[in-house]
Design a protein around this motif. Structure first.
Motif, PDB file in Angstrom:
ATOM      1  N   ILE A   1       0.761  -1.348   0.107  1.00 19.36           N
ATOM      2  CA  ILE A   1      -0.048   0.095   0.059  1.00 19.36           C
ATOM      3  C   ILE A   1       0.920   1.321   0.056  1.00 19.36           C
ATOM      4  O   ILE A   1       0.616   2.207  -0.871  1.00 19.36           O
ATOM      5  N   ILE A   2       1.755   1.243   0.792  1.00 18.17           N
ATOM      6  CA  ILE A   2       2.856   2.409   0.831  1.00 18.17           C
ATOM      7  C   ILE A   2       3.523   2.649  -0.605  1.00 18.17           C
ATOM      8  O   ILE A   2       3.590   3.680  -0.859  1.00 18.17           O
ATOM      9  N   CYS A   3       3.677   1.395  -1.339  1.00 20.50           N
ATOM     10  CA  CYS A   3       4.622   1.587  -2.387  1.00 20.50           C
ATOM     11  C   CYS A   3       3.475   2.229  -3.660  1.00 20.50           C
ATOM     12  O   CYS A   3       3.990   3.127  -4.312  1.00 20.50           O
ATOM     13  N   LEU A   4       2.219   1.732  -3.457  1.00 21.72           N
ATOM     14  CA  LEU A   4       1.178   1.993  -4.397  1.00 21.72           C
ATOM     15  C   LEU A   4       1.031   3.679  -4.239  1.00 21.72           C
ATOM     16  O   LEU A   4       1.011   4.480  -5.199  1.00 21.72           O
ATOM     17  N   VAL A   5       1.159   4.038  -3.094  1.00 22.30           N
ATOM     18  CA  VAL A   5       0.638   5.669  -2.732  1.00 22.30           C
ATOM     19  C   VAL A   5       1.765   6.399  -3.105  1.00 22.30           C
ATOM     20  O   VAL A   5       1.828   7.267  -3.877  1.00 22.30           O
ATOM     21  N   ALA A   6       3.085   6.017  -2.769  1.00 21.65           N
ATOM     22  CA  ALA A   6       4.236   6.740  -3.302  1.00 21.65           C
ATOM     23  C   ALA A   6       4.435   6.791  -4.766  1.00 21.65           C
ATOM     24  O   ALA A   6       4.559   7.669  -5.381  1.00 21.65           O
ATOM     25  N   ILE A   7       3.881   5.762  -5.585  1.00 20.01           N
ATOM     26  CA  ILE A   7       3.977   5.800  -7.060  1.00 20.01           C
ATOM     27  C   ILE A   7       2.998   6.795  -7.723  1.00 20.01           C
ATOM     28  O   ILE A   7       3.113   7.267  -8.662  1.00 20.01           O
ATOM     29  N   SER A   8       1.625   6.733  -7.127  1.00 15.58           N
ATOM     30  CA  SER A   8       0.673   7.475  -7.400  1.00 15.58           C
ATOM     31  C   SER A   8       0.763   9.131  -7.375  1.00 15.58           C
ATOM     32  O   SER A   8       0.065  10.061  -7.645  1.00 15.58           O
ATOM     33  N   LEU A   9       1.849   9.500  -6.285  1.00 21.18           N
ATOM     34  CA  LEU A   9       1.818  11.044  -6.156  1.00 21.18           C
ATOM     35  C   LEU A   9       2.770  11.500  -7.127  1.00 21.18           C
ATOM     36  O   LEU A   9       3.503  11.026  -7.936  1.00 21.18           O
ATOM     37  N   PRO A  10       2.239  12.813  -7.596  1.00 23.67           N
ATOM     38  CA  PRO A  10       2.990  13.588  -8.527  1.00 23.67           C
ATOM     39  C   PRO A  10       4.402  14.009  -8.199  1.00 23.67           C
ATOM     40  O   PRO A  10       4.753  13.968  -7.239  1.00 23.67           O
ATOM     41  N   ALA A  11       5.167  13.701  -9.532  1.00 20.31           N
ATOM     42  CA  ALA A  11       6.626  14.241  -9.123  1.00 20.31           C
ATOM     43  C   ALA A  11       6.766  15.509  -9.189  1.00 20.31           C
ATOM     44  O   ALA A  11       6.043  16.218 -10.215  1.00 20.31           O
ATOM     45  N   HIS A  12       7.483  16.396  -8.527  1.00 18.58           N
ATOM     46  CA  HIS A  12       7.658  17.662  -8.438  1.00 18.58           C
ATOM     47  C   HIS A  12       9.201  17.962  -9.068  1.00 18.58           C
ATOM     48  O   HIS A  12       9.919  18.364  -8.480  1.00 18.58           O
ATOM     49  N   ALA A  13       9.077  17.762 -10.509  1.00 19.63           N
ATOM     50  CA  ALA A  13      10.602  17.819 -11.042  1.00 19.63           C
ATOM     51  C   ALA A  13      10.731  19.531 -11.482  1.00 19.63           C
ATOM     52  O   ALA A  13       9.736  20.328 -11.533  1.00 19.63           O
ATOM     53  N   ILE A  14      11.762  19.836 -11.324  1.00 20.76           N
ATOM     54  CA  ILE A  14      12.300  21.346 -11.342  1.00 20.76           C
ATOM     55  C   ILE A  14      12.389  21.663 -12.989  1.00 20.76           C
ATOM     56  O   ILE A  14      13.121  20.805 -13.640  1.00 20.76           O
ATOM     57  N   SER A  15      11.712  22.738 -13.658  1.00 20.52           N
ATOM     58  CA  SER A  15      11.676  23.155 -14.921  1.00 20.52           C
ATOM     59  C   SER A  15      13.181  23.707 -15.022  1.00 20.52           C
ATOM     60  O   SER A  15      13.685  24.426 -14.306  1.00 20.52           O
ATOM     61  N   ARG A  16      13.383  23.465 -16.587  1.00 20.76           N
ATOM     62  CA  ARG A  16      14.930  24.156 -16.926  1.00 20.76           C
ATOM     63  C   ARG A  16      14.401  25.026 -18.208  1.00 20.76           C
ATOM     64  O   ARG A  16      13.438  24.795 -19.035  1.00 20.76           O
ATOM     65  N   TYR A  17      14.926  26.399 -18.285  1.00 22.83           N
ATOM     66  CA  TYR A  17      14.872  27.329 -19.234  1.00 22.83           C
ATOM     67  C   TYR A  17      16.091  27.742 -19.546  1.00 22.83           C
ATOM     68  O   TYR A  17      16.844  28.054 -18.866  1.00 22.83           O
ATOM     69  N   ASN A  18      16.145  28.252 -21.006  1.00 18.61           N
ATOM     70  CA  ASN A  18      17.074  29.048 -21.541  1.00 18.61           C
ATOM     71  C   ASN A  18      16.749  30.414 -21.645  1.00 18.61           C
ATOM     72  O   ASN A  18      15.854  30.828 -22.284  1.00 18.61           O
ATOM     73  N   THR A  19      17.520  31.244 -20.782  1.00 17.70           N
ATOM     74  CA  THR A  19      17.025  32.629 -20.640  1.00 17.70           C
ATOM     75  C   THR A  19      17.410  33.603 -22.000  1.00 17.70           C
ATOM     76  O   THR A  19      16.358  34.473 -21.865  1.00 17.70           O
ATOM     77  N   PRO A  20      18.074  33.234 -22.685  1.00 13.82           N
ATOM     78  CA  PRO A  20      18.271  34.138 -24.015  1.00 13.82           C
ATOM     79  C   PRO A  20      17.058  34.263 -24.908  1.00 13.82           C
ATOM     80  O   PRO A  20      16.943  34.916 -25.726  1.00 13.82           O
ATOM     81  N   SER A  21      16.155  33.031 -24.649  1.00  8.68           N
ATOM     82  CA  SER A  21      15.009  33.003 -25.704  1.00  8.68           C
ATOM     83  C   SER A  21      13.738  33.325 -24.952  1.00  8.68           C
ATOM     84  O   SER A  21      12.575  33.622 -25.496  1.00  8.68           O
ATOM     85  N   LEU A  22      14.158  34.006 -23.490  1.00  5.14           N
ATOM     86  CA  LEU A  22      12.790  34.575 -22.915  1.00  5.14           C
ATOM     87  C   LEU A  22      13.029  35.881 -22.512  1.00  5.14           C
ATOM     88  O   LEU A  22      14.218  36.655 -22.215  1.00  5.14           O
ATOM     89  N   THR A  23      12.027  36.840 -22.261  1.00  9.54           N
ATOM     90  CA  THR A  23      11.943  38.199 -21.953  1.00  9.54           C
ATOM     91  C   THR A  23      12.347  37.979 -20.636  1.00  9.54           C
ATOM     92  O   THR A  23      11.943  37.336 -19.745  1.00  9.54           O
ATOM     93  N   CYS A  24      12.673  39.124 -19.793  1.00 12.07           N
ATOM     94  CA  CYS A  24      12.779  39.313 -18.328  1.00 12.07           C
ATOM     95  C   CYS A  24      11.713  39.212 -17.670  1.00 12.07           C
ATOM     96  O   CYS A  24      11.416  38.580 -16.763  1.00 12.07           O
ATOM     97  N   ASP A  25      10.396  39.915 -18.248  1.00  9.96           N
ATOM     98  CA  ASP A  25       9.130  39.516 -17.588  1.00  9.96           C
ATOM     99  C   ASP A  25       8.723  38.196 -17.745  1.00  9.96           C
ATOM    100  O   ASP A  25       8.216  37.684 -16.794  1.00  9.96           O
TER     101      ASP A  25
END
Length: 102
Positions: free
Chosen positions: A8-32
């Motif tokens: 049961i503990i394993c199934l609950v752990a698997i079903s929780l969403p992963a909170h991965a950190i996103s990666r962005y290339n700043t030269p393609s984005l505005t400061c805002d």
């Protein structure tokens, strides 16, 4: 009983969403846009080319506010390049130094 509880503990752990950190290339984005991303995600990895060394990509984790830094860290103002400016203000977490000899 123990096997069932472990399953049961394993199934609950698997079903929780992963909170991965996103990666962005700043030269393609505005400061805002960079500011909006940090405010909505609280933290992100921002990547950008080194201003001194060709073909070297620099990156770090940046946060929307100092409260998202880990224990023993503080928020320090930093600047990353963006599409519309060379210095977009962001916050990065740095370790607190307690040793006065350093």
């Amino acid at each position: 009983m123990t096997k069932r509880l472990l399953l049961i503990i394993c199934l609950v752990a698997i079903s929780l969403p992963a909170h991965a950190i996103s990666r962005y290339n700043t030269p393609s984005l505005t400061c805002d846009r960079i500011q909006t991303i940090l405010k909505s995600e609280n933290a992100a990895i921002l990547r950008f080319p080194s201003p001194r060394i060709a073909d070297l990509t620099l990156y770090d984790v940046y946060v929307s506010h100092e409260r998202y830094c880990d224990y023993g860290e503080y928020g320090k103002t930093a600047y990353v390049p963006a599409r519309d400016t060379r210095q977009c203000r962001v916050t990065e977490c740095k370790p607190v130094r307690n040793d006065p000899d350093r």
